[in-house]
Design a protein around this motif. Structure first.
Motif, short mmCIF file in Angstrom:
data_model
loop_
_atom_site.label_atom_id
_atom_site.label_comp_id
_atom_site.label_asym_id
_atom_site.label_seq_id
_atom_site.Cartn_x
_atom_site.Cartn_y
_atom_site.Cartn_z
N ILE A 41 -58.77 20.08 -45.24
CA ILE A 41 -58.18 21.29 -44.68
C ILE A 41 -58.88 21.75 -43.42
CG2 ILE A 41 -57.31 22.12 -46.90
CD1 ILE A 41 -59.74 24.03 -46.93
N SER A 42 -60.02 21.17 -43.14
CA SER A 42 -60.76 21.63 -41.97
C SER A 42 -60.01 21.36 -40.68
CB SER A 42 -62.15 21.01 -41.92
OG SER A 42 -62.05 19.61 -41.80
N TRP A 43 -59.13 20.34 -40.66
CA TRP A 43 -58.37 20.06 -39.45
C TRP A 43 -57.46 21.21 -39.09
CZ3 TRP A 43 -60.27 16.85 -36.33
CH2 TRP A 43 -60.95 15.73 -36.77
N ASP A 44 -56.87 21.86 -40.11
CA ASP A 44 -56.02 23.02 -39.84
C ASP A 44 -56.81 24.11 -39.14
OD1 ASP A 44 -53.93 21.73 -41.08
OD2 ASP A 44 -54.16 22.79 -42.99
N VAL A 45 -58.00 24.36 -39.63
CA VAL A 45 -58.85 25.40 -39.03
C VAL A 45 -59.24 24.99 -37.62
CG1 VAL A 45 -61.07 26.59 -39.23
CG2 VAL A 45 -59.70 26.14 -41.28
N PHE A 46 -59.62 23.72 -37.47
CA PHE A 46 -60.02 23.23 -36.15
C PHE A 46 -58.87 23.33 -35.16
CE2 PHE A 46 -60.00 19.67 -33.16
CZ PHE A 46 -61.15 19.97 -32.44
N GLU A 47 -57.67 22.87 -35.55
CA GLU A 47 -56.53 22.90 -34.65
C GLU A 47 -56.15 24.32 -34.26
OE1 GLU A 47 -54.82 20.55 -32.91
OE2 GLU A 47 -56.41 19.24 -33.59
N GLU A 48 -56.18 25.23 -35.23
CA GLU A 48 -55.86 26.63 -34.93
C GLU A 48 -56.87 27.21 -33.94
OE1 GLU A 48 -55.69 30.84 -37.29
OE2 GLU A 48 -54.96 29.07 -38.35
N LYS A 52 -56.14 28.44 -30.04
CA LYS A 52 -56.51 29.78 -29.55
C LYS A 52 -57.38 29.67 -28.30
CE LYS A 52 -56.01 32.34 -33.80
NZ LYS A 52 -56.64 33.10 -34.86
N ARG A 53 -58.31 28.71 -28.28
CA ARG A 53 -59.16 28.53 -27.11
C ARG A 53 -58.34 28.10 -25.90
NH1 ARG A 53 -62.46 25.81 -30.75
NH2 ARG A 53 -62.03 23.82 -29.72
N ALA A 56 -56.42 31.01 -24.55
CA ALA A 56 -57.31 31.92 -23.82
C ALA A 56 -57.63 31.36 -22.43
CB ALA A 56 -58.60 32.15 -24.61
N ILE A 57 -57.84 30.05 -22.35
CA ILE A 57 -58.12 29.42 -21.05
C ILE A 57 -56.90 29.53 -20.15
CG2 ILE A 57 -58.50 27.19 -19.92
CD1 ILE A 57 -60.30 26.49 -22.39
N GLU A 58 -55.71 29.27 -20.70
CA GLU A 58 -54.48 29.35 -19.91
C GLU A 58 -54.25 30.79 -19.43
OE1 GLU A 58 -49.87 27.80 -20.07
OE2 GLU A 58 -51.15 27.52 -21.82
N ARG A 59 -54.50 31.76 -20.29
CA ARG A 59 -54.34 33.17 -19.92
C ARG A 59 -55.30 33.53 -18.79
NH1 ARG A 59 -52.77 38.19 -22.88
NH2 ARG A 59 -53.96 39.87 -21.93
N LYS A 60 -56.56 33.11 -18.91
CA LYS A 60 -57.55 33.41 -17.87
C LYS A 60 -57.14 32.75 -16.55
CE LYS A 60 -62.43 33.06 -16.63
NZ LYS A 60 -62.08 33.14 -15.25
N THR A 61 -56.66 31.52 -16.61
CA THR A 61 -56.22 30.81 -15.41
C THR A 61 -55.07 31.56 -14.74
OG1 THR A 61 -56.91 28.70 -16.34
CG2 THR A 61 -55.33 28.62 -14.52
N ASP A 62 -54.09 32.01 -15.54
CA ASP A 62 -52.97 32.79 -14.98
C ASP A 62 -53.47 34.05 -14.29
OD1 ASP A 62 -51.16 30.93 -15.96
OD2 ASP A 62 -50.62 32.12 -17.73
N ILE A 63 -54.37 34.75 -14.95
CA ILE A 63 -54.90 36.00 -14.38
C ILE A 63 -55.68 35.71 -13.10
CG2 ILE A 63 -56.52 37.90 -14.78
CD1 ILE A 63 -55.57 37.81 -17.77
N ASP A 64 -56.45 34.63 -13.09
CA ASP A 64 -57.19 34.25 -11.87
C ASP A 64 -56.24 33.94 -10.72
OD1 ASP A 64 -59.60 34.62 -13.15
OD2 ASP A 64 -59.96 32.48 -13.52
N ILE A 65 -55.12 33.29 -11.01
CA ILE A 65 -54.13 33.00 -9.96
C ILE A 65 -53.58 34.31 -9.39
CG2 ILE A 65 -51.80 32.09 -9.58
CD1 ILE A 65 -52.57 29.82 -11.56
#
Length: 188
Positions: A41-48, A52-53, A56-65
């Motif tokens: 089950i750890s893969w589910d936790v890892f993938e989630e 999320k990471r 968050a990176i995509e959101r920060k990139t959009d804001i930086d643009i």
């Protein structure tokens, strides 16, 4: 129970990385191990967590643009405040004539339309027969007043599926309004 599931998942990962010789050297009693084996089950936790990471990176990139646009156009808006107080999946920047200048990947995911297709179009290309005339008029009034606002409008995806879209629109200004940013998300 939760702790033992976690230990079993870690054991599964550890055992999967061993060579055949290392695995045989452990000399696990097969019957004991089979009784305790649990689904991984750890893969589910890892993938989630990974998802999320990445979001968050995509959101920060959009804001930086958008901040780079702000620097170029000398906008005086507090963009950090705007982005911290509003949930969104898609971002649309229009010029003062409401022609789309930029959209993020979230726009493409939400609507099905590519960035290239959306550029230089008016956001009204997303509207259709279920789009309320009253809502369209309200949006026009708010834009003409150069005031931030929030509305829910029925838009249409590329495949013609209608969806409720919550838009939070902010005029972007230096000495005068030069652009608008719409933070959008699909709502139920």
């Amino acid at each position: 129970m939760k702790n033992s599931l976690s230990k079993m998942a870690c054991l599964d990962l550890y055992l999967s990385k061993l060579s055949k010789e290392e695995y045989d050297a452990i000399n696990l009693e097969e019957e004991d191990y089979k009784e305790k084996i649990m689904p991984l089950i750890s893969w589910d936790v890892f993938e989630e967590s990974k998802l999320k990471r990445l979001e968050a990176i995509e959101r920060k990139t959009d804001i930086d643009i958008i901040k780079s646009f702000a620097k170029e156009h000398k906008w005086k808006n507090d963009l950090d405040l705007i982005f911290s107080k509003h949930d969104f999946d898609a971002i649309v920047i229009t010029n003062r004539y409401q022609k789309i200048q930029w959209v993020n990947n979230g726009f493409t995911k939400m609507t099905g339309y590519s960035k290239k297709y959306a550029i230089n179009k008016h956001p009204s290309f997303l509207q259709g027969k279920l789009t309320s005339d009253k809502t369209k008029e309200s949006i026009r009034k708010h834009i003409n007043a150069n005031k931030p606002f929030k509305e829910v409008i029925i838009n249409y995806k590329k495949d013609k599926t209608p969806y409720k879209c919550e838009i939070s629109v902010f005029p972007l200004y230096n000495n005068k309004t030069t652009h608008f940013v719409a933070l959008e998300r699909e709502v139920v």
